[in-house]
Design a protein around this motif. Structure first.
Motif, PDB file in Angstrom:
ATOM      1  N   HIS A 108       0.818  -1.228   0.000  1.00 31.01           N
ATOM      2  CA  HIS A 108       0.000   0.000   0.000  1.00 31.01           C
ATOM      3  C   HIS A 108       0.843   1.267   0.000  1.00 31.01           C
ATOM      4  CE1 HIS A 108      -2.678  -3.170   1.607  1.00 31.01           C
ATOM      5  NE2 HIS A 108      -3.550  -2.571   0.799  1.00 31.01           N
ATOM      6  N   SER A 109       2.156   1.102   0.002  1.00 31.57           N
ATOM      7  CA  SER A 109       3.052   2.255   0.067  1.00 31.57           C
ATOM      8  C   SER A 109       3.049   3.025  -1.259  1.00 31.57           C
ATOM      9  CB  SER A 109       4.468   1.775   0.387  1.00 31.57           C
ATOM     10  OG  SER A 109       5.399   2.800   0.134  1.00 31.57           O
ATOM     11  N   LYS A 110       2.890   4.343  -1.178  1.00 25.38           N
ATOM     12  CA  LYS A 110       2.909   5.173  -2.383  1.00 25.38           C
ATOM     13  C   LYS A 110       4.288   5.170  -3.036  1.00 25.38           C
ATOM     14  CE  LYS A 110      -0.911   8.160  -1.190  1.00 25.38           C
ATOM     15  NZ  LYS A 110      -1.397   9.496  -0.881  1.00 25.38           N
ATOM     16  N   VAL A 111       5.330   5.046  -2.204  1.00 31.48           N
ATOM     17  CA  VAL A 111       6.698   5.010  -2.723  1.00 31.48           C
ATOM     18  C   VAL A 111       6.891   3.770  -3.601  1.00 31.48           C
ATOM     19  CG1 VAL A 111       9.144   4.805  -2.089  1.00 31.48           C
ATOM     20  CG2 VAL A 111       7.644   6.314  -0.782  1.00 31.48           C
ATOM     21  N   ILE A 113       4.544   1.895  -5.020  1.00 34.80           N
ATOM     22  CA  ILE A 113       3.680   2.023  -6.205  1.00 34.80           C
ATOM     23  C   ILE A 113       4.344   2.930  -7.243  1.00 34.80           C
ATOM     24  CG2 ILE A 113       1.463   2.918  -7.043  1.00 34.80           C
ATOM     25  CD1 ILE A 113       0.291   1.942  -4.302  1.00 34.80           C
ATOM     26  N   GLY A 114       4.962   4.022  -6.767  1.00 39.84           N
ATOM     27  CA  GLY A 114       5.682   4.937  -7.657  1.00 39.84           C
ATOM     28  C   GLY A 114       6.892   4.285  -8.307  1.00 39.84           C
ATOM     29  N   MET A 115       7.627   3.467  -7.510  1.00 35.37           N
ATOM     30  CA  MET A 115       8.796   2.760  -8.050  1.00 35.37           C
ATOM     31  C   MET A 115       8.375   1.795  -9.152  1.00 35.37           C
ATOM     32  SD  MET A 115      10.821   2.004  -4.490  1.00 35.37           S
ATOM     33  CE  MET A 115      11.882   0.754  -5.158  1.00 35.37           C
ATOM     34  N   ILE A 116       7.295   1.048  -8.904  1.00 28.07           N
ATOM     35  CA  ILE A 116       6.793   0.096  -9.895  1.00 28.07           C
ATOM     36  C   ILE A 116       6.384   0.832 -11.174  1.00 28.07           C
ATOM     37  CG2 ILE A 116       4.922  -1.533 -10.421  1.00 28.07           C
ATOM     38  CD1 ILE A 116       5.055  -2.330  -7.412  1.00 28.07           C
ATOM     39  N   ALA A 117       5.665   1.949 -10.994  1.00 27.16           N
ATOM     40  CA  ALA A 117       5.229   2.735 -12.147  1.00 27.16           C
ATOM     41  C   ALA A 117       6.424   3.269 -12.931  1.00 27.16           C
ATOM     42  CB  ALA A 117       4.344   3.887 -11.686  1.00 27.16           C
ATOM     43  N   GLY A 118       7.511   3.616 -12.218  1.00 26.56           N
ATOM     44  CA  GLY A 118       8.711   4.132 -12.874  1.00 26.56           C
ATOM     45  C   GLY A 118       9.475   3.066 -13.644  1.00 26.56           C
ATOM     46  N   VAL A 119       9.443   1.836 -13.147  1.00 29.25           N
ATOM     47  CA  VAL A 119      10.216   0.754 -13.765  1.00 29.25           C
ATOM     48  C   VAL A 119       9.485   0.139 -14.959  1.00 29.25           C
ATOM     49  CG1 VAL A 119      11.084  -1.585 -13.348  1.00 29.25           C
ATOM     50  CG2 VAL A 119      11.542   0.202 -11.696  1.00 29.25           C
ATOM     51  N   MET A 120       8.164   0.144 -14.949  1.00 28.69           N
ATOM     52  CA  MET A 120       7.389  -0.514 -16.007  1.00 28.69           C
ATOM     53  C   MET A 120       7.753  -0.058 -17.425  1.00 28.69           C
ATOM     54  SD  MET A 120       5.702  -2.849 -14.621  1.00 28.69           S
ATOM     55  CE  MET A 120       4.344  -3.392 -15.615  1.00 28.69           C
ATOM     56  N   PRO A 121       7.925   1.254 -17.693  1.00 24.27           N
ATOM     57  CA  PRO A 121       8.301   1.641 -19.064  1.00 24.27           C
ATOM     58  C   PRO A 121       9.663   1.085 -19.481  1.00 24.27           C
ATOM     59  CG  PRO A 121       7.526   3.540 -17.818  1.00 24.27           C
ATOM     60  CD  PRO A 121       7.650   2.411 -16.848  1.00 24.27           C
ATOM     61  N   VAL A 122      10.598   0.992 -18.533  1.00 22.62           N
ATOM     62  CA  VAL A 122      11.931   0.462 -18.839  1.00 22.62           C
ATOM     63  C   VAL A 122      11.812  -1.004 -19.250  1.00 22.62           C
ATOM     64  CG1 VAL A 122      14.233  -0.026 -17.906  1.00 22.62           C
ATOM     65  CG2 VAL A 122      13.044   2.071 -17.251  1.00 22.62           C
ATOM     66  N   VAL A 123      11.043  -1.773 -18.485  1.00 23.63           N
ATOM     67  CA  VAL A 123      10.835  -3.193 -18.799  1.00 23.63           C
ATOM     68  C   VAL A 123      10.164  -3.327 -20.164  1.00 23.63           C
ATOM     69  CG1 VAL A 123       9.614  -5.294 -18.102  1.00 23.63           C
ATOM     70  CG2 VAL A 123      10.755  -3.905 -16.371  1.00 23.63           C
ATOM     71  N   ALA A 124       9.176  -2.477 -20.429  1.00 20.46           N
ATOM     72  CA  ALA A 124       8.459  -2.529 -21.714  1.00 20.46           C
ATOM     73  C   ALA A 124       9.406  -2.254 -22.884  1.00 20.46           C
ATOM     74  CB  ALA A 124       7.306  -1.532 -21.710  1.00 20.46           C
ATOM     75  N   VAL A 125      10.286  -1.268 -22.728  1.00 20.38           N
ATOM     76  CA  VAL A 125      11.239  -0.933 -23.797  1.00 20.38           C
ATOM     77  C   VAL A 125      12.233  -2.073 -24.004  1.00 20.38           C
ATOM     78  CG1 VAL A 125      13.148   0.607 -24.432  1.00 20.38           C
ATOM     79  CG2 VAL A 125      10.999   1.560 -23.584  1.00 20.38           C
ATOM     80  N   MET A 126      12.732  -2.656 -22.896  1.00 24.54           N
ATOM     81  CA  MET A 126      13.678  -3.774 -23.008  1.00 24.54           C
ATOM     82  C   MET A 126      13.038  -4.958 -23.731  1.00 24.54           C
ATOM     83  SD  MET A 126      15.428  -3.563 -19.228  1.00 24.54           S
ATOM     84  CE  MET A 126      16.260  -5.123 -19.311  1.00 24.54           C
ATOM     85  N   LEU A 127      11.796  -5.280 -23.365  1.00 22.74           N
ATOM     86  CA  LEU A 127      11.082  -6.381 -24.029  1.00 22.74           C
ATOM     87  C   LEU A 127      10.825  -6.057 -25.495  1.00 22.74           C
ATOM     88  CD1 LEU A 127       8.501  -7.448 -21.309  1.00 22.74           C
ATOM     89  CD2 LEU A 127      10.299  -8.858 -22.266  1.00 22.74           C
ATOM     90  N   GLY A 128      10.457  -4.806 -25.760  1.00 21.54           N
ATOM     91  CA  GLY A 128      10.198  -4.385 -27.140  1.00 21.54           C
ATOM     92  C   GLY A 128      11.440  -4.492 -28.006  1.00 21.54           C
ATOM     93  N   GLU A 129      12.590  -4.072 -27.466  1.00 23.66           N
ATOM     94  CA  GLU A 129      13.845  -4.148 -28.222  1.00 23.66           C
ATOM     95  C   GLU A 129      14.211  -5.605 -28.513  1.00 23.66           C
ATOM     96  OE1 GLU A 129      18.583  -3.108 -27.893  1.00 23.66           O
ATOM     97  OE2 GLU A 129      17.347  -3.077 -26.093  1.00 23.66           O
ATOM     98  N   MET A 130      14.084  -6.464 -27.501  1.00 25.80           N
ATOM     99  CA  MET A 130      14.416  -7.872 -27.700  1.00 25.80           C
ATOM    100  C   MET A 130      13.453  -8.515 -28.706  1.00 25.80           C
ATOM    101  SD  MET A 130      15.016 -10.882 -24.908  1.00 25.80           S
ATOM    102  CE  MET A 130      13.314 -11.395 -24.739  1.00 25.80           C
TER     103      MET A 130
END
Length: 197
Positions: A108-111, A113-130
């Protein structure tokens, strides 16, 4: 002896990095495995890595541990596979044990939740490149029209017909084994004809 130690150390460090940095597990950690195995240590090339990944996807169980086991086995047989799997799962095992008591607070921590939201685009780009890199190799290997047709068929089966991914993988494995066996036989016949002629 020095070479043996270096190979085990390299394997342990590579798997430790994939375990620590492999946020999200499964397919999201594959670009890290690819970097370690193909780019950094050159244990394998892109083509072999793609084949290993396809087989690992088709087999049951977590893909990351299967990839770790394969790379370890390729390098140092059974002992290498054990070292690779242990070092890959070690960071997440320690993290889970350490954070188990804080799960309810952290979820339930906002921190967090914010970290997860920040990392998701990076994971998406890495998967997209591969996906792009492997897609490009697939299209070149099969031919542009045929490769794009196979992508379209798999997309339709997964997204429109809603067939389970495991069934789609099995269909394509069966098709690939028949297709490439026939292609190999045809190639052999042509070679024999060239030699005879």
């Amino acid at each position: 002896m020095e070479k043996k130690q270096n190979a085990y150390v390299q394997l342990a460090m590579a798997m430790l990095r994939t375990g620590i940095l492999g946020y999200g597990g499964g397919p999201s950690v594959m670009p890290l495995f690819r970097y370690e195995a193909v780019t950094r240590y050159k244990w394998t090339d892109d083509e072999e890595f793609g084949e290993i990944l396809a087989i690992a996807n088709a087999l049951p169980g977590p893909i990351a541990t299967k990839m770790a086991a394969y790379l370890g086995y390729k390098l140092k047989k059974t002992s290498g596979a054990v070292v690779a799997v242990l070092f890959h799962i070690f960071p997440s095992s320690i993290a889970m044990i350490a954070l188990l008591s804080l799960v309810t607070v952290l979820s339930h921590s906002k921190v967090v939740i914010g970290m997860i939201a920040g990392v998701m685009p990076v994971v998406a780009v890495m998967l997209g490149e591969m996906a792009y890199n492997f897609g490009e190799k697939t299209v070149k290997g099969l031919g542009t029209v045929f490769g794009i047709a196979m992508f379209a068929v798999s997309f339709l089966l997964l997204e429109t017909v809603h067939i389970h991914p495991a069934i789609v993988i099995m269909i394509f494995l069966a098709y690939g084994s028949v297709h490439f066996r026939l292609a190999g036989k045809r190639e052999n016949r042509e070679k024999e004809r060239d030699v005879a002629g």
